[in-house]
Design a protein around this motif. Structure first.
Motif, PDB file in Angstrom:
ATOM      1  N   SER A   1       0.859  -1.190   0.000  1.00  0.00           N
ATOM      2  CA  SER A   1       0.000   0.000   0.000  1.00  0.00           C
ATOM      3  C   SER A   1       0.895   1.240   0.000  1.00  0.00           C
ATOM      4  CB  SER A   1      -0.877   0.002   1.252  1.00  0.00           C
ATOM      5  OG  SER A   1      -0.052   0.216   2.381  1.00  0.00           O
ATOM      6  N   LEU A   2       0.314   2.362  -0.189  1.00  0.00           N
ATOM      7  CA  LEU A   2       1.080   3.608  -0.167  1.00  0.00           C
ATOM      8  C   LEU A   2       1.699   3.831   1.223  1.00  0.00           C
ATOM      9  CD1 LEU A   2      -1.033   6.133  -2.301  1.00  0.00           C
ATOM     10  CD2 LEU A   2       1.194   5.118  -2.845  1.00  0.00           C
ATOM     11  N   ASP A   3       0.968   3.413   2.267  1.00  0.00           N
ATOM     12  CA  ASP A   3       1.510   3.540   3.630  1.00  0.00           C
ATOM     13  C   ASP A   3       2.757   2.667   3.815  1.00  0.00           C
ATOM     14  OD1 ASP A   3      -0.068   5.461   4.617  1.00  0.00           O
ATOM     15  OD2 ASP A   3      -1.523   4.106   5.596  1.00  0.00           O
ATOM     16  N   ASP A   4       2.708   1.453   3.236  1.00  0.00           N
ATOM     17  CA  ASP A   4       3.885   0.574   3.303  1.00  0.00           C
ATOM     18  C   ASP A   4       5.088   1.275   2.666  1.00  0.00           C
ATOM     19  OD1 ASP A   4       2.455  -1.507   4.453  1.00  0.00           O
ATOM     20  OD2 ASP A   4       1.926  -2.404   2.518  1.00  0.00           O
ATOM     21  N   VAL A   5       4.855   1.880   1.536  1.00  0.00           N
ATOM     22  CA  VAL A   5       5.941   2.535   0.814  1.00  0.00           C
ATOM     23  C   VAL A   5       6.507   3.680   1.663  1.00  0.00           C
ATOM     24  CG1 VAL A   5       6.612   3.790  -1.278  1.00  0.00           C
ATOM     25  CG2 VAL A   5       4.969   1.906  -1.410  1.00  0.00           C
ATOM     26  N   ARG A   6       5.622   4.452   2.278  1.00  0.00           N
ATOM     27  CA  ARG A   6       6.081   5.552   3.138  1.00  0.00           C
ATOM     28  C   ARG A   6       6.950   5.022   4.278  1.00  0.00           C
ATOM     29  NH1 ARG A   6       0.657   7.425   2.991  1.00  0.00           N
ATOM     30  NH2 ARG A   6       0.461   9.074   1.426  1.00  0.00           N
ATOM     31  N   ARG A   7       6.500   3.925   4.862  1.00  0.00           N
ATOM     32  CA  ARG A   7       7.225   3.353   6.003  1.00  0.00           C
ATOM     33  C   ARG A   7       8.609   2.843   5.576  1.00  0.00           C
ATOM     34  NH1 ARG A   7       7.262   0.948  10.919  1.00  0.00           N
ATOM     35  NH2 ARG A   7       7.985  -1.204  10.991  1.00  0.00           N
ATOM     36  N   ILE A   8       8.648   2.137   4.456  1.00  0.00           N
ATOM     37  CA  ILE A   8       9.930   1.613   3.964  1.00  0.00           C
ATOM     38  C   ILE A   8      10.883   2.772   3.661  1.00  0.00           C
ATOM     39  CG2 ILE A   8      11.040   0.392   2.041  1.00  0.00           C
ATOM     40  CD1 ILE A   8       8.386  -1.291   1.881  1.00  0.00           C
ATOM     41  N   ALA A   9      10.348   3.807   3.053  1.00  0.00           N
ATOM     42  CA  ALA A   9      11.177   4.964   2.720  1.00  0.00           C
ATOM     43  C   ALA A   9      11.735   5.606   3.988  1.00  0.00           C
ATOM     44  CB  ALA A   9      10.352   5.982   1.934  1.00  0.00           C
ATOM     45  N   LYS A  10      10.897   5.654   5.019  1.00  0.00           N
ATOM     46  CA  LYS A  10      11.324   6.274   6.269  1.00  0.00           C
ATOM     47  C   LYS A  10      12.424   5.429   6.922  1.00  0.00           C
ATOM     48  CE  LYS A  10       9.648   7.783  10.731  1.00  0.00           C
ATOM     49  NZ  LYS A  10       8.860   7.173  11.803  1.00  0.00           N
ATOM     50  N   LEU A  11      12.206   4.105   6.958  1.00  0.00           N
ATOM     51  CA  LEU A  11      13.210   3.213   7.557  1.00  0.00           C
ATOM     52  C   LEU A  11      14.546   3.317   6.819  1.00  0.00           C
ATOM     53  CD1 LEU A  11      11.073   0.011   8.196  1.00  0.00           C
ATOM     54  CD2 LEU A  11      12.202   1.401   9.933  1.00  0.00           C
ATOM     55  N   ALA A  12      14.490   3.515   5.513  1.00  0.00           N
ATOM     56  CA  ALA A  12      15.703   3.584   4.701  1.00  0.00           C
ATOM     57  C   ALA A  12      16.254   5.008   4.634  1.00  0.00           C
ATOM     58  CB  ALA A  12      15.425   3.056   3.298  1.00  0.00           C
TER      59      ALA A  12
END
Lengths: 479, 97
Positions: B6-17
């Motif tokens: 989901s778009l939220d997953d993408v936001r989270r992955i981007a934040k972690l990275a």
């Protein structure tokens, strides 16, 4: 309600290698900041890690010492998180396939043996150090420690009290220093414990929610931190609250634990196999060679001491607390001391003096051979026990290592026990004449009065009288 | 079943990275990542029963080096490219809690 405490430990032991786990920079403690870093440790782009063979060998030694399975194939993984003391942005560790799996350690609390099972031990690199003194609102980073090899040893949650947690940590400490894979310097961070604590109503099967106390570097702190956590958790639940999983820090000054500000993503490490490092393969031949070179382990040595020297199990356990102490004991007996007397003297006066002077047995100024020389003079009644204590004190202060050093001091200071019955008889007569009250009490059946008379005789002989002979003479004369 | 982010997953992955992904880039990134899942899905169709998973693309063993400390002190060279240093330390924004 009755509560049961559940504790598991994760211990980071720094391995005694010359160079780092993935680079050829030195691991020596205390160098000027950032002078022991190679391109790999500061994560220059393109720098590749090359595994240190000695770090692997030490992991194998540990696995064999606890009867664990040494995996023929293990895998290094990247544990991803961002922190300035970790320049790569990930820590190289092991995740799914660690080098060591299983094994067990026996602890003893209040005379009762208990086996604590281990989950795993894996190799990983240490991070650098942050210096939080004020650099105009900035933090300073020293990467000398980055890349130092660690063996992280994880226990099953099988401890049920602070005392058991401390006993486990001590047993583990004794083992890793015994086999020489860790220098055991806790002040320098060579042996750091993370303690997982939870509580549950007695009889409940499921574990309660745990909190992890990070980075305890003394046995005393482990005990204090566990007790503080247990009290906190029980009070919280009994007041209707719920324990939240958290990482906490222990403050030795206040004796309290405090949750670190929770970082919502802190535990999302996104582990994956490190493409820079193919699997670590350990051959059977290597394992067997390490096995054949392993020293006699504490448990085996204890059993041998009981068997070979005929000393009690308690003595054997105390004397095998460290390899150096056990070696000192064996050298003392080998130099001709009675086995039980040697044990008494080493556990007694020698250990007490070392404790008082905050020294380790390796620093004892009296050699095992010299101590044996002293004990022989106790055995053959040249001096009595009390005089022997004084002689040991003198040997200690003078740093006597000569096997005949005790004899020289006895001769020089005229401490030889008076066993000449004629001379002793004169002393006894005089004491009887001068202590009418004690004599009367003894004759009236008060046994204790005899001790007072023996004491007077010892005093009159300036400590050189043989108390056994004096007692016999007194009894004869008062009969 | 096809996994998709989901778009939220993408936001989270981007934040972690620690990667800044703007809202306009979000949809494109989601699409690209989901393509990787499609590829994984195709590979899953291969029957791998009885085959031990590999931890590395090449079937090679880890090379081991002898434990010798040979790296020279190159602090000055390393710190010449650091934005801020003092007393031999690298300086970074304050990290204490």
């Amino acid at each position: 309600m009755k509560w049961e405490v559940v504790i598991g430990l994760e211990v980071h032991t720094q391995l005694t290698t010359q160079s780092k786990i993935f680079s050829s920079a030195s691991t020596a403690f205390g160098a000027a900041p950032n002078t022991q870093t190679a391109v790999v440790d500061i994560a220059l782009p393109g720098a590749l890690p090359v595994m240190n063979k000695a770090a692997v060998e030490k992991a194998i030694q540990f696995g064999l010492a606890i009867g664990a399975k040494v995996n023929q194939r293990s895998v290094f993984a990247r544990k991803n998180y961002f922190y300035p003391d970790l320049p790569k942005g990930y820590q190289i560790s092991q995740f799914e396939l660690p080098v060591v799996e299983g094994g067990a350690i026996t602890i003893n609390v209040d005379g009762v043996d208990k086996t604590i099972n281990l989950t795993r031990a894996h190799l990983e690199e240490d991070a650098g150090k942050s210096v939080h003194e004020d650099f105009h609102g900035l933090s300073g980073i020293d990467l000398n420690r980055a890349g130092t090899p660690l063996l992280e040893i994880v226990s099953e949650p099988e401890m049920r009290s602070a005392a058991e947690a401390v006993a486990y940590a001590k047993a583990l400490y004794s083992l890793v220093t015994w086999i020489g894979i860790c220098d055991g310097n806790m002040q320098e961070g060579s042996f750091r414990c993370d303690v997982n604590v939870s509580v549950r109503p007695e009889g409940q099967k499921e574990f309660g929610t745990r909190r992890e106390v990070k980075n305890l570097n003394s046995f005393k702190f482990i005990e204090q931190a566990v007790k503080a956590e247990v009290q906190y958790q029980i009070e919280l639940i009994e007041d209707g609250g719920k324990v939240q999983q958290a990482t906490v820090l222990f403050n030795p000054d206040t004796g309290e634990t405090r949750a670190m500000r929770s970082k919502e993503d802190a535990h999302d490490y996104r582990y994956f196999p490190d493409p820079d490092l193919p699997p670590l393969v350990i051959s059977d031949e290597w394992v067997e060679r390490v096995r054949s070179e392993l020293p006699e382990l504490p448990a085996a040595m204890q059993a041998r001491f009981v068997e070979q020297y005929g000393i009690p199990a308690y003595d054997a356990a105390t004397l095998t607390a460290s390899k150096a102490l056990a070696g000192y004991y064996e050298a003392t007996v080998a130099a001709g001391a009675d086995a039980k007397l040697a044990s008494n003297w080493i556990m007694g006066d020698v250990s007490a003096t070392l404790n008082r002077e905050e020294k380790d047995i390796v620093d004892t100024p009296v050699s095992a051979e010299a101590l044996a020389g002293l004990i022989r003079r106790v055995s053959d009644n040249t001096i009595n026990n009390k005089t022997a204590k004084d002689v040991l004190r003198k040997m200690w202060d003078e740093g006597v290592t000569d096997p005949n050093g005790a004899d020289a001091i006895i001769e020089r200071d005229g401490l030889k026990q008076e066993t000449d019955t004629g001379a002793l008889e004169a002393i006894v007569d005089e004491v009887i004449a001068n202590n009418a009250k004690s004599v009367e009490e003894y004759r009236a059946g008060k046994e204790k009065a005899l001790n007072a008379l023996v004491g007077q005789c010892m005093k009159a002989s300036k400590g050189k009288g043989n108390p056994g002979v004096l007692t016999e003479l007194l009894k004869q004369k008062l009969a | 079943m096809l996994m998709s982010l989901s778009l939220d997953d993408v936001r989270r992955i981007a934040k972690l990275a620690r990667i800044a992904v703007t809202d306009t880039e979000l949809a494109a990134t989601q699409q690209q990542l989901n393509k990787i899942f499609t590829l994984i899905e195709e590979m899953r169709a291969v029957d791998t029963t009885g085959i031990a998973p590999m931890a590395h693309a090449q079937d090679v063993h880890l090379r081991l080096r002898d434990d010798v400390a040979t790296a020279p002190d190159r602090r000055d060279a390393f710190q010449a490219i650091a934005p801020a240093v003092e007393n031999g330390l690298y300086l970074v924004p304050k990290v204490i809690e």
